[in-house]
Motif scaffolding. Structure first.
Motif, mmCIF file in Angstrom:
data_model
loop_
_atom_site.group_PDB
_atom_site.id
_atom_site.type_symbol
_atom_site.label_atom_id
_atom_site.label_comp_id
_atom_site.label_asym_id
_atom_site.label_seq_id
_atom_site.Cartn_x
_atom_site.Cartn_y
_atom_site.Cartn_z
ATOM 1 N N LYS A 256 0.849 -1.183 0.000
ATOM 2 C CA LYS A 256 0.000 0.000 0.000
ATOM 3 C C LYS A 256 0.892 1.242 0.000
ATOM 4 N N LEU A 257 0.437 2.279 -0.641
ATOM 5 C CA LEU A 257 1.189 3.533 -0.695
ATOM 6 C C LEU A 257 1.348 4.087 0.723
ATOM 7 N N ASP A 258 2.576 4.327 1.123
ATOM 8 C CA ASP A 258 2.901 4.919 2.424
ATOM 9 C C ASP A 258 3.624 6.231 2.133
ATOM 10 N N PRO A 259 2.967 7.360 2.402
ATOM 11 C CA PRO A 259 3.595 8.652 2.086
ATOM 12 C C PRO A 259 4.895 8.901 2.836
ATOM 13 N N ASN A 260 5.169 8.107 3.873
ATOM 14 C CA ASN A 260 6.422 8.241 4.606
ATOM 15 C C ASN A 260 7.569 7.517 3.919
ATOM 16 N N LYS A 261 7.242 6.647 2.941
ATOM 17 C CA LYS A 261 8.273 5.879 2.250
ATOM 18 C C LYS A 261 8.182 5.977 0.730
ATOM 19 N N ASP B 139 -5.994 -4.026 -11.881
ATOM 20 C CA ASP B 139 -6.989 -4.836 -11.189
ATOM 21 C C ASP B 139 -6.681 -4.918 -9.685
ATOM 22 N N GLN B 140 -5.614 -4.257 -9.272
ATOM 23 C CA GLN B 140 -5.249 -4.201 -7.856
ATOM 24 C C GLN B 140 -6.156 -3.206 -7.122
ATOM 25 N N GLU B 141 -6.190 -3.310 -5.805
ATOM 26 C CA GLU B 141 -6.956 -2.388 -4.984
ATOM 27 C C GLU B 141 -6.377 -0.975 -5.133
ATOM 28 N N PRO B 142 -7.221 0.060 -5.222
ATOM 29 C CA PRO B 142 -6.713 1.424 -5.361
ATOM 30 C C PRO B 142 -5.731 1.769 -4.230
ATOM 31 N N GLY B 143 -4.653 2.438 -4.601
ATOM 32 C CA GLY B 143 -3.630 2.812 -3.637
ATOM 33 C C GLY B 143 -2.516 1.787 -3.509
ATOM 34 N N THR B 144 -2.650 0.656 -4.219
ATOM 35 C CA THR B 144 -1.609 -0.367 -4.201
ATOM 36 C C THR B 144 -0.529 0.011 -5.213
ATOM 37 N N ALA C 43 -2.194 1.979 -8.230
ATOM 38 C CA ALA C 43 -3.431 1.563 -8.898
ATOM 39 C C ALA C 43 -4.465 2.669 -8.770
ATOM 40 N N LYS C 44 -5.125 2.922 -9.893
ATOM 41 C CA LYS C 44 -6.135 3.972 -9.961
ATOM 42 C C LYS C 44 -7.469 3.429 -9.463
#
Length: 187
Positions: free
Chosen positions: A131-136, A146-151, A175-176
């Motif tokens: 998952k997108l981590d704004p700290n990293k 087809d992934q969950e948004p934010g992956t 992923a959008k």
């Protein structure tokens, strides 16, 4: 009057005898209060000294641990270029006798660079599928997936940590939301 004079003299004598006791008691109370104030100041000073010592020890430990941060950031561009060079070598060239030793040398150099990073507490951030981590991570683009948004579905540049601190964020594509590849919304 003689009796009155004698009585007042007796009273003066008793008061005079009690006055030093009262004065000594007041002086003792004053010294006790002063002693308590000094004890509190001593405890406060000791606590403050201990806090300063701890802070200095932490600052010294951080300085030792993160002293190479600037140098490490500079070395990341070397690692990136080496990784790009290895990725650009076509499979046929890897098997040719004339270039096989060169490719092996480049691969060994990349492996040694990774070992040096690990010995110095520099680790690569695993991004793909996370998952997108704004700290990293730093999201650069949104991609249909087809992934969950934010992956994270694509890594454009690897991110690195030095011990517990971010050295460089990973540049990623995520992923959008609301779209899956190959599905036509108008159908």
């Amino acid at each position: 009057m003689n009796n009155d004079t004698t009585a007042s003299e007796d009273l003066r004598d008793e008061t005079a005898a009690e006055a030093p006791e009262v004065a000594e008691h007041d002086a003792a109370e004053g010294l006790k209060a002063e002693l308590e104030d000094l004890r509190k100041q001593l405890l406060y000073t000791q606590a403050e000294t201990q806090n300063v010592r701890r802070r200095m020890e932490k600052d010294a430990a951080d300085a030792r641990a993160y002293a190479a941060t600037g140098f490490a950031r500079d070395m990341l561009s070397v690692a990136d270029n080496l990784t790009r060079a290895l990725a650009a070598i076509p499979p046929a060239m890897r098997e040719e006798e004339g270039t096989k030793a060169l490719v092996t040398g480049l691969e060994m150099t990349a492996k040694e660079l990774d070992n040096v990073f690990q010995r110095n507490g520099i680790t690569r951030i695993d991004s793909l599928g996370a998952k997108l981590d704004p700290n990293k991570h730093q999201a650069m683009i949104e991609l249909p997936s087809d992934q969950e948004p934010g992956t994270i579905v694509q890594e454009m540049q690897a991110g690195y940590m030095i011990k517990e601190r971010l050295l460089r964020p990973a540049l990623v594509g995520v992923a959008k939301a609301g779209e899956t590849p190959g599905v036509n919304a108008s159908a």
